[in-house]
Each structure stands twice: as C-alpha cells, then as structure tokens.
Design an enzyme around this catalytic site. Structure first.
Site, PDB file in Angstrom:
ATOM      1  N   GLY A  21       0.759  -1.242   0.000  1.00 13.35           N
ATOM      2  CA  GLY A  21       0.000   0.000   0.000  1.00 13.35           C
ATOM      3  C   GLY A  21       0.783   1.282   0.000  1.00 13.35           C
ATOM      4  O   GLY A  21       0.209   2.357  -0.225  1.00 13.35           O
TER       5      GLY A  21
ATOM      6  N   TYR B 249       1.001  -2.035 -12.082  1.00 13.77           N
ATOM      7  CA  TYR B 249      -0.396  -2.031 -12.520  1.00 13.77           C
ATOM      8  C   TYR B 249      -0.556  -1.464 -13.932  1.00 13.77           C
ATOM      9  O   TYR B 249      -1.529  -0.776 -14.226  1.00 13.77           O
ATOM     10  CB  TYR B 249      -1.274  -1.266 -11.512  1.00 13.77           C
ATOM     11  CG  TYR B 249      -1.144  -1.824 -10.116  1.00 13.77           C
ATOM     12  CD1 TYR B 249      -1.620  -3.091  -9.821  1.00 13.77           C
ATOM     13  CD2 TYR B 249      -0.509  -1.107  -9.101  1.00 13.77           C
ATOM     14  CE1 TYR B 249      -1.480  -3.631  -8.551  1.00 13.77           C
ATOM     15  CE2 TYR B 249      -0.365  -1.639  -7.829  1.00 13.77           C
ATOM     16  CZ  TYR B 249      -0.855  -2.907  -7.564  1.00 13.77           C
ATOM     17  OH  TYR B 249      -0.711  -3.439  -6.309  1.00 13.77           O
TER      18      TYR B 249
ATOM     19  N   GLU C  73       4.023  -6.467   1.926  1.00  9.51           N
ATOM     20  CA  GLU C  73       3.673  -6.954   0.588  1.00  9.51           C
ATOM     21  C   GLU C  73       3.651  -5.780  -0.395  1.00  9.51           C
ATOM     22  O   GLU C  73       2.604  -5.446  -0.945  1.00  9.51           O
ATOM     23  CB  GLU C  73       2.288  -7.612   0.628  1.00  9.51           C
ATOM     24  CG  GLU C  73       2.144  -8.717   1.644  1.00  9.51           C
ATOM     25  CD  GLU C  73       0.698  -9.182   1.816  1.00  9.51           C
ATOM     26  OE1 GLU C  73      -0.230  -8.473   1.390  1.00  9.51           O
ATOM     27  OE2 GLU C  73       0.504 -10.271   2.376  1.00  9.51           O
ATOM     28  N   PRO C  74       4.786  -5.145  -0.633  1.00 10.36           N
ATOM     29  CA  PRO C  74       4.782  -3.977  -1.497  1.00 10.36           C
ATOM     30  C   PRO C  74       4.623  -4.357  -2.965  1.00 10.36           C
ATOM     31  O   PRO C  74       5.163  -5.367  -3.410  1.00 10.36           O
ATOM     32  CB  PRO C  74       6.176  -3.388  -1.265  1.00 10.36           C
ATOM     33  CG  PRO C  74       7.015  -4.583  -0.964  1.00 10.36           C
ATOM     34  CD  PRO C  74       6.128  -5.514  -0.175  1.00 10.36           C
TER      35      PRO C  74
ATOM     36  N   TYR D  78      -8.967   5.162 -12.452  1.00  6.24           N
ATOM     37  CA  TYR D  78      -8.829   5.850 -11.160  1.00  6.24           C
ATOM     38  C   TYR D  78      -8.574   7.348 -11.332  1.00  6.24           C
ATOM     39  O   TYR D  78      -8.136   8.002 -10.386  1.00  6.24           O
ATOM     40  CB  TYR D  78      -7.654   5.265 -10.350  1.00  6.24           C
ATOM     41  CG  TYR D  78      -7.544   3.766 -10.353  1.00  6.24           C
ATOM     42  CD1 TYR D  78      -8.472   2.980  -9.670  1.00  6.24           C
ATOM     43  CD2 TYR D  78      -6.512   3.127 -11.041  1.00  6.24           C
ATOM     44  CE1 TYR D  78      -8.363   1.600  -9.677  1.00  6.24           C
ATOM     45  CE2 TYR D  78      -6.396   1.756 -11.046  1.00  6.24           C
ATOM     46  CZ  TYR D  78      -7.330   0.991 -10.364  1.00  6.24           C
ATOM     47  OH  TYR D  78      -7.214  -0.373 -10.371  1.00  6.24           O
TER      48      TYR D  78
ATOM     49  N   CYS E 166     -11.767   2.785 -29.159  1.00  4.65           N
ATOM     50  CA  CYS E 166     -13.032   3.470 -29.452  1.00  4.65           C
ATOM     51  C   CYS E 166     -13.857   3.706 -28.202  1.00  4.65           C
ATOM     52  O   CYS E 166     -14.923   3.108 -28.015  1.00  4.65           O
ATOM     53  CB  CYS E 166     -13.806   2.669 -30.486  1.00  4.65           C
ATOM     54  SG  CYS E 166     -12.899   2.646 -32.018  1.00  4.65           S
ATOM     55  N   GLU E 167     -13.341   4.532 -27.316  1.00 10.34           N
ATOM     56  CA  GLU E 167     -14.051   4.926 -26.099  1.00 10.34           C
ATOM     57  C   GLU E 167     -13.582   6.322 -25.724  1.00 10.34           C
ATOM     58  O   GLU E 167     -12.382   6.610 -25.777  1.00 10.34           O
ATOM     59  CB  GLU E 167     -13.687   4.006 -24.923  1.00 10.34           C
ATOM     60  CG  GLU E 167     -14.104   2.587 -25.114  1.00 10.34           C
ATOM     61  CD  GLU E 167     -14.741   1.979 -23.869  1.00 10.34           C
ATOM     62  OE1 GLU E 167     -15.221   2.723 -22.996  1.00 10.34           O
ATOM     63  OE2 GLU E 167     -14.758   0.749 -23.810  1.00 10.34           O
TER      64      GLU E 167
ATOM     65  N   ARG F 101      -4.939   2.894 -15.687  1.00 11.44           N
ATOM     66  CA  ARG F 101      -5.022   3.696 -14.469  1.00 11.44           C
ATOM     67  C   ARG F 101      -5.687   5.064 -14.654  1.00 11.44           C
ATOM     68  O   ARG F 101      -6.522   5.453 -13.837  1.00 11.44           O
ATOM     69  CB  ARG F 101      -3.641   3.830 -13.809  1.00 11.44           C
ATOM     70  CG  ARG F 101      -2.974   2.473 -13.527  1.00 11.44           C
ATOM     71  CD  ARG F 101      -1.857   2.548 -12.528  1.00 11.44           C
ATOM     72  NE  ARG F 101      -2.344   2.914 -11.215  1.00 11.44           N
ATOM     73  CZ  ARG F 101      -2.334   4.122 -10.722  1.00 11.44           C
ATOM     74  NH1 ARG F 101      -1.782   5.117 -11.388  1.00 11.44           N
ATOM     75  NH2 ARG F 101      -2.851   4.383  -9.535  1.00 11.44           N
TER      76      ARG F 101
END
Ligand code: LLP
Length: 411
Positions: free
Chosen positions: A239, A370, A273-274, A316, A341-342, A312
């Site tokens: 995190g 990610y 847990e990086p 987000y 196409c969005e 991302r």
C-alpha cells in the site's frame, strides 16, 4: 541513482537512449530498469534494520518473469492471489517458504495447489475459507499454515477504488469475528495458526494509517496470546504510495519507523507486501505520437498506446507524468489519448505538457506497477512488449505477439 533521466536532452534508461530501444523493438512498449528495481528492493530490506522481516512482492503489480527473477535472486519473497500468480512466482524462482497466498476468493483447486507447494502461509479471508482449508488439508494429509486477514477499519485516505480496509470493504474478517476464527483454527486438526494479515489500501502517502492498522493488529495479537494463541508473523500488507504528481510519499525508513513502536510490543517477523512502491518507478511506457489533432475546442495528442495498455487514468483518474523522449522547447495544453473506441481512453486530460509533434516519442512515467499486469487486448490490440535494461544493454523480456498468436486459443 534513478533508472531514468535526460542526458543531453535525450531520455535514457540507465545507459541507453530510449530512442535506440524504440528503433529495435518498435512502439509502444514497457521499459524497465534493473538497477532501479534492485535499489528500491535493497532500500526497503535495509529499512527494517534489526527487525526480522519478509518482503513479499505483490505480483499483481508486475508479474513479468524476468523482473520477478531479479527480485527472487535478491532474496525477496512473493505475495500471490491466484493459482496463476503462484505458478508464476514459483517459475520466477521465489522460494516456496517466502511465498504468502492472499485473496478473498481462493478456489478449492487453488488452496490444494498452495498446500502442495509448501508455501510459507495462506492468509485466509473468512471463517468459511478456514473450514474449507481444514478439510482440504485433511484430505491430502497436510497441516496448513494459516494467517487470518482482518479488517482493521482504517481510513487510508486514498482513491475509493483502492481502499480495502474500511468496515464496508469485502476483504477480511472484522476484529470481533477474528477471535472466533482464531479459536476455530487453533482447535482445527489440520490447521496451524501462524499469523495475522491486513492490507488497508493502495497508493497511501502518509504513515498514519499504516501505524494505526499495525497498532490494531498488535492489540489483537496480544489478546490472542492471552488465549494461548501465538503468532509467528504480523503481515501489514502493501500500500505504500509513490510520487505520480505532487504527492510526497514517505520513504521506506519512515514507513518502517512508524511500524516499529507497535512491533516492539509483539516482536515477531513483520511481513510487508509492497507492489507499487517497489516497481512503480522502475518502468516507463514508451509510445509514439501518431497525430496532433485540433478540434474547435481542444487539442488531442493521439498516441499508439491506449487505455488497454495503461488503465489507471481511465479507472482511477490517475495522473501519470508524460515526458518527451527528446526534450523540446515550449508547452501546450492537450488531451493525450489512445486509439481505442471509447471516450474514456485517455492518458491525460487538459494537460500542460511539452510541445510535441507527430512521430515523436513520449515516456509515460511510473508505469512499472499495474500497467502491463492490468493490460488487455481490447479492440484486438495485441499486448505490447516489455523490455529490461541492465546498464548499457537491453533485452526483450516479453515479445510482441503476432495476430495469429493473439487468436491461438480460439477456434
Ligand atoms: N497485498 C494485498 C493483499 C493487495 O491486495 C495489494 C494490492 C498489495 C499487497 C500491493 O499493494 P501496493 O503496495 O501495490 O499498493 N490497480 C490499482 C491498485 C490495486 C491494488 C490491489 N491490491 C492501481 O493501479 O492503483
């Protein structure tokens, strides 16, 4: 040193001008620096000082085998959340006794696979999963080493889609139910209670929430001790954030420093847990400008990477810095968009950026975490290659598939 920098106005990865790599492999591609990766891993490892610890890299941030082999060789462990990630982590060479298996939807097949692989621990997400694990372990004559994921109800002050430790979250067991789960596990024939786990969210840029969660885990560990349940590890999850824009995340020493006073009350192994903090800044997404298009109200920089290569910004509203590979004079304001196409296919909106023109290369920053791992073939766009730089050499560590390969599993 940082893995990426300008040298004489040209963007370089370690010792290599990015243009040279682009010529060889074509665009777009993800680009990783081995030196940056090792520097970050060692910085975290050393920040623990005398605290017994296990760093388990969260493979969901970046599952590339070559990159994971580097971490495994350096002594790092792995955090996995699916059978596929477990397989990937073993293939990358992580020692089974340095692997933890998390996740709230493990299947029977995955639990059996984890038990047979002899991994360090399975962090269980519910009482039902504990019961299932006990049954499976009995069937194959094993004792399962278990931790329990608890929900410490801590606000991580991050994007709601990546906050995971609030009361309403789907993850873990609340602190009251946890006592019951531990007592069940203690008495279960095929379970060995070994730890406690929490993961409160991602891209957290202050130490307060981590310290608060750690405090709650330690309180629970002490309560368990009073009930004759002793733990071998406290797993505080991942995190820790990185700097995408103006945020200033704490360094590893501050992060571990904030956990230490709590750890001193129950001094067992700390697991972290990086994902992002280890690999986010290890990667760039290199892309080419296809068109610069002016409409009556906006300027669009159309690039050959798209949302399917980096979700991302779309998912987000994430900010990723975008630099020209060849430094230019002047700035303009533009939306940087892909060819999917969005309307949600963008890397940046109304961004004040270096003036760029068609054919130029751009380096999208902080694309080591990610990015490749979340990519898709939406619009039948093949996955893009991954390149690893070591000093003055580079290597294709995942090549670009052909159209035939993209369709190989279909009739
Ligand atoms: N451990 C567990 C149990 C997790 O669920 C995660 C991430 C991590 C560790 C690693 O977290 P990190 O250190 O990377 O923050 N796709 C989103 C991030 C989702 C994170 C999911 N869980 C993004 O691109 O921001």
């Amino acid at each position: 040193m940082s893995g990426f920098a300008y040298k004489n106005g040209i963007w370089q990865c370690e010792e290599i001008p990015v243009e040279r790599i682009a010529e060889a492999v074509g665009t777009p591609f993800y680009l990783y620096s081995r030196a940056e990766l090792l520097e970050r891993y060692h910085a975290l490892d050393q920040a623990f000082e005398n605290i017994p610890h296990l760093v388990c890299f969260a493979l969901k941030a970046n599952g590339n085998l070559a990159l994971n082999r580097i971490l495994a060789e350096a002594g790092c462990g792995a955090e996995v959340v699916s059978g596929g990630e477990l397989f990937r982590s073993l293939r990358a060479g992580y020692q089974p006794e340095r692997i933890v298996f998390d996740g709230n939807g493990k299947t029977e097949v995955e639990l059996r696979y984890a038990l047979e692989s002899g991994i360090y621990a399975i962090n269980v997400d519910s009482e039902n999963e504990l019961q299932l694990l006990n049954t499976i372990a009995g069937e194959i004559n094993k004792i399962a080493r278990v931790g329990l994921r608890v929900n410490p109800d801590v606000n991580p002050n991050t994007h709601p889609k990546i906050a995971t430790g609030l009361k309403k979250s789907k993850f873990g067991v609340d602190l009251c139910a946890a006592l019951r789960c531990y007592e069940f596990a203690r008495d279960a024939e095929h379970l060995e209670v070994v730890g406690i786990h929490a993961h409160i969210g991602s891209q957290i840029v202050e130490v307060g929430p981590f310290a608060e969660a750690m405090g709650k885990l330690i309180e629970l560990a002490l309560e368990l001790q009073r009930r004759n349940i002793t733990l071998q590890y406290i797993d505080i999850g991942g995190g820790l954030g990185i700097q995408y824009n103006a945020e200033i995340p704490p360094c590893y020493a501050e992060y571990i420093g904030a956990l230490r006073p709590h750890w001193e009350r129950y001094p067992v192994t700390i697991i972290v847990e990086p994902g992002r903090s280890l690999v986010g800044d290890v990667g760039n997404l290199i892309t080419k400008v296809l068109y610069v298009k002016q409409t009556p109200v906006k300027r669009f920089v159309v690039i050959d990477a798209a949302m399917n290569d980096l979700w991302r910004p779309t998912m987000y509203d994430a900010y990723h810095q975008i630099l020209p590979v060849r430094q230019t004079n002047g700035h303009f304001v533009a939306d940087v968009v892909g060819g999917v196409c969005e309307s949600g296919d963008f890397m940046a909106r109304d961004r004040e950026m270096a003036t760029v023109s068609e054919g130029e290369l751009l380096a999208i920053q902080s694309a080591g975490a990610y990015s490749a791992s979340m990519s898709s073939e939406y619009n039948s766009r093949p996955l893009i290659p991954e390149v690893l730089v070591t000093g003055d050499t580079f290597r294709l560590v995942r090549r670009r598939p052909t159209y035939d390969e993209m369709m190989a599993l279909e009739e």
